[in-house]
Design an enzyme around this catalytic site. Structure first.
Site, PDB file in Angstrom:
ATOM      1  N   TYR A  12      24.227  20.615 -56.986  1.00  0.00           N
ATOM      2  CA  TYR A  12      24.112  22.065 -56.733  1.00  0.00           C
ATOM      3  C   TYR A  12      23.057  22.742 -57.450  1.00  0.00           C
ATOM      4  O   TYR A  12      23.061  22.632 -58.606  1.00  0.00           O
ATOM      5  CB  TYR A  12      25.394  23.074 -56.785  1.00  0.00           C
ATOM      6  CG  TYR A  12      25.110  24.132 -56.082  1.00  0.00           C
ATOM      7  CD1 TYR A  12      24.942  24.641 -54.599  1.00  0.00           C
ATOM      8  CD2 TYR A  12      25.188  25.401 -57.027  1.00  0.00           C
ATOM      9  CE1 TYR A  12      24.835  25.672 -54.349  1.00  0.00           C
ATOM     10  CE2 TYR A  12      24.828  26.784 -56.248  1.00  0.00           C
ATOM     11  CZ  TYR A  12      24.781  27.131 -54.998  1.00  0.00           C
ATOM     12  OH  TYR A  12      24.442  28.212 -54.503  1.00  0.00           O
ATOM     13  N   ASP A  48      18.075  20.678 -64.330  1.00  0.00           N
ATOM     14  CA  ASP A  48      18.311  22.190 -64.017  1.00  0.00           C
ATOM     15  C   ASP A  48      19.353  22.449 -65.004  1.00  0.00           C
ATOM     16  O   ASP A  48      20.649  22.067 -65.027  1.00  0.00           O
ATOM     17  CB  ASP A  48      19.090  22.020 -62.535  1.00  0.00           C
ATOM     18  CG  ASP A  48      19.747  23.514 -62.189  1.00  0.00           C
ATOM     19  OD1 ASP A  48      19.698  24.335 -62.918  1.00  0.00           O
ATOM     20  OD2 ASP A  48      19.852  23.405 -60.911  1.00  0.00           O
ATOM     21  N   LYS A  67      21.689  32.041 -65.439  1.00  0.00           N
ATOM     22  CA  LYS A  67      23.107  32.402 -66.097  1.00  0.00           C
ATOM     23  C   LYS A  67      22.731  33.056 -67.469  1.00  0.00           C
ATOM     24  O   LYS A  67      22.265  34.164 -67.694  1.00  0.00           O
ATOM     25  CB  LYS A  67      23.872  31.061 -66.007  1.00  0.00           C
ATOM     26  CG  LYS A  67      24.126  31.026 -64.484  1.00  0.00           C
ATOM     27  CD  LYS A  67      25.349  30.088 -63.999  1.00  0.00           C
ATOM     28  CE  LYS A  67      25.340  30.160 -62.609  1.00  0.00           C
ATOM     29  NZ  LYS A  67      25.401  28.855 -61.903  1.00  0.00           N
TER      30      LYS A  67
END
Ligand SMILES: *Cc1c(COP(=O)(O)O)cnc(C)c1O
Length: 444
Positions: A142, A234, A263
């Site tokens: 994802y 990522d 984040k």
């Protein structure tokens, strides 16, 4: 748990928000609890229930809810000077310098507003830099809500995984299983001169938690370099969490060409970033010709929250604390799982943890004292989840329908399904960990 007020709020939400939420993962069964406030390692919901929170905003809240006084004061001070200007500020330079100083592969940074925007920009930059269109991702991986990576299927036989995406996007995106070196080699042997980049988390954190088999990341580094493609890590979840300030790339000793962040980098505010060496990063406008722009990019309040959070982590025992508690939790879980559900796998590292509900056949004592490390010498090596498909084959229904609600009843807030990770924060305590292990003991 009394949930009258949450139910009423969800009723109102369903009339004005599709599915009653603004991010699909929040639509818990039968309805989510609404949060009134956070307090350290806990959240208090609209009905006054208090839960130990391991969702932590789905990853950003390294320090827990609320800020240490000096961090809080700096954020408020920026806010009173005005939220944003549409002109550069010192704080964005400072945060970029901080990232470049600590993250091995990063010389320059472009700030954006979310992890999604970071991966969109990184893929565009990789395509612009190489003059190639195709990318390789991991099956089930994802990378946010973006057209190029929302694919299902494997190899070159991929299709969009969402309605509303033209199939042409998937034609440019190939998917291989994580931890499968041969699958990557095969695809590069076939079409290496058309591939702009391999995009992967260095350790799966958003489709189960899966550690890389030793040598796998090295192989990705070597294969991409050999074919003139970029390696993009990522690190939206792992960044400034796994491997501390050096991120997962520091922990594993691999320098990718580009890294995406989000984040933790925003300290609870919406921040994302792409980072890498100047020779690639200067491909972005206005230095280069790969267009990238944003009204809110480098937002001073968000930059301040990110910078002060990371500075606080650098100057205090934040990583020691969260990693020690993470270790304690995972080794406690391993004992409980060995006793109650021997086929299950305890996963995670540093301050990330989870239990994957691996099905029968995976039994036996493993070597991993505090989370699966994919050691080939481990008796469980063949049965521990190696990639996204293995995690998807575990007992997801049991997690969502029985385990998650029962943990909630015990006062423990975990992520809604076993694909999402759990996070320990600086605000969690030894008592929280004991209470959490008691809850697992009662529920598993
Ligand atoms: C959360 C996440 C994203 C998307 O970030 P958003 O801020 O939700 O857009 C991308 N990649 C990974 C690995 C993530 O965990």
């Amino acid at each position: 748990m009394n949930d009258e007020r949450s139910r009423e709020l969800y009723g109102r939400a369903l009339s004005v928000l599709p599915g009653g939420v603004n991010s699909s993962v929040r639509a818990l069964r039968p309805y989510p609890f609404f949060v009134r406030r956070g307090e350290g390692g806990h959240v208090i919901d609209a009905d006054g229930n208090r839960l130990i929170d391991y969702v932590m905003g789905y990853g950003p809240l390294l320090l827990g809810h609320g800020y240490p006084d000096e961090v809080d004061a700096r954020i408020r001070s920026q806010l009173s000077d005005g939220a944003m200007y549409g002109a550069p500020t010192e704080v964005e330079v400072e945060l970029a310098e901080f990232v470049a100083r600590h993250v091995p592969s990063v010389e320059m940074v472009r700030f954006v507003n979310s992890g999604t925007e970071a991966t969109v920009s990184a893929v565009r930059l990789a395509r612009g830099h190489t003059g190639r269109d195709e990318i390789v991702v991991m099956e089930g991986g994802y990378h946010g809500a973006q057209e190029s990576t929302l694919v299902e299927g494997g190899g070159t036989d991929t299709a969009p995984s969402s309605a509303g995406i033209p199939s042409e996007f998937a034609e440019h995106t190939h998917a291989v299983p994580f931890n499968d070196e041969e699958a990557v080699r095969n695809i590069f042997n076939e079409r290496g001169d058309r591939i702009a980049a391999v995009l992967t988390e260095p350790m799966l954190g958003n489709h189960g938690i899966v550690y890389p088999i030793e040598g796998y990341l090295e192989a990705l580094r070597e294969i991409t370099a050999e074919h003139g493609a970029l390696l993009i890590f990522d690190e939206v979840i792992t960044g400034f969490r796994v491997g501390g300030l050096a991120c997962a790339q520091g922990k594993f000793g691999i320098d990718p060409d580009l890294t995406t962040f989000g984040k933790v980098l925003g300290g609870g505010f919406p921040v994302g970033a792409v980072g890498g060496p100047a020779g690639i990063m200067e491909g972005l406008t206005p230095a280069g010709d790969v267009f990238q722009s944003g009204t809110y990019s480098g937002h001073p309040v968000a930059m301040t929250a990110g910078l002060e959070t990371l500075r606080y982590a650098a100057e205090n025992d934040v990583y020691d604390h969260v990693n020690t508690l993470g270790e304690r939790l995972r080794s406690g879980l391993r004992e409980i799982v060995a006793d109650r559900a021997p086929s299950y796998t305890v996963v995670g590292t540093d301050s990330i943890f989870g239990v994957t509900f691996t099905r029968e056949g995976a039994g036996g004592e493993g070597e991993c004292e505090d989370g699966c490390r994919q050691r080939p010498s481990c008796p469980r090596f063949d049965s521990c989840p190696k990639n996204g498909a293995d995690v998807a084959n575990a007992d997801t229904e049991r997690w969502e329908r029985l385990f998650w609600p029962a943990m909630c009843e015990q006062g423990i807030f975990l992520s809604a399904n076993q694909f999402e990770a759990q996070f320990v924060s600086y605000a969690h305590t030894d008592e929280d960990i004991e209470e959490t292990l008691d809850a697992y003991r009662a529920v598993l």
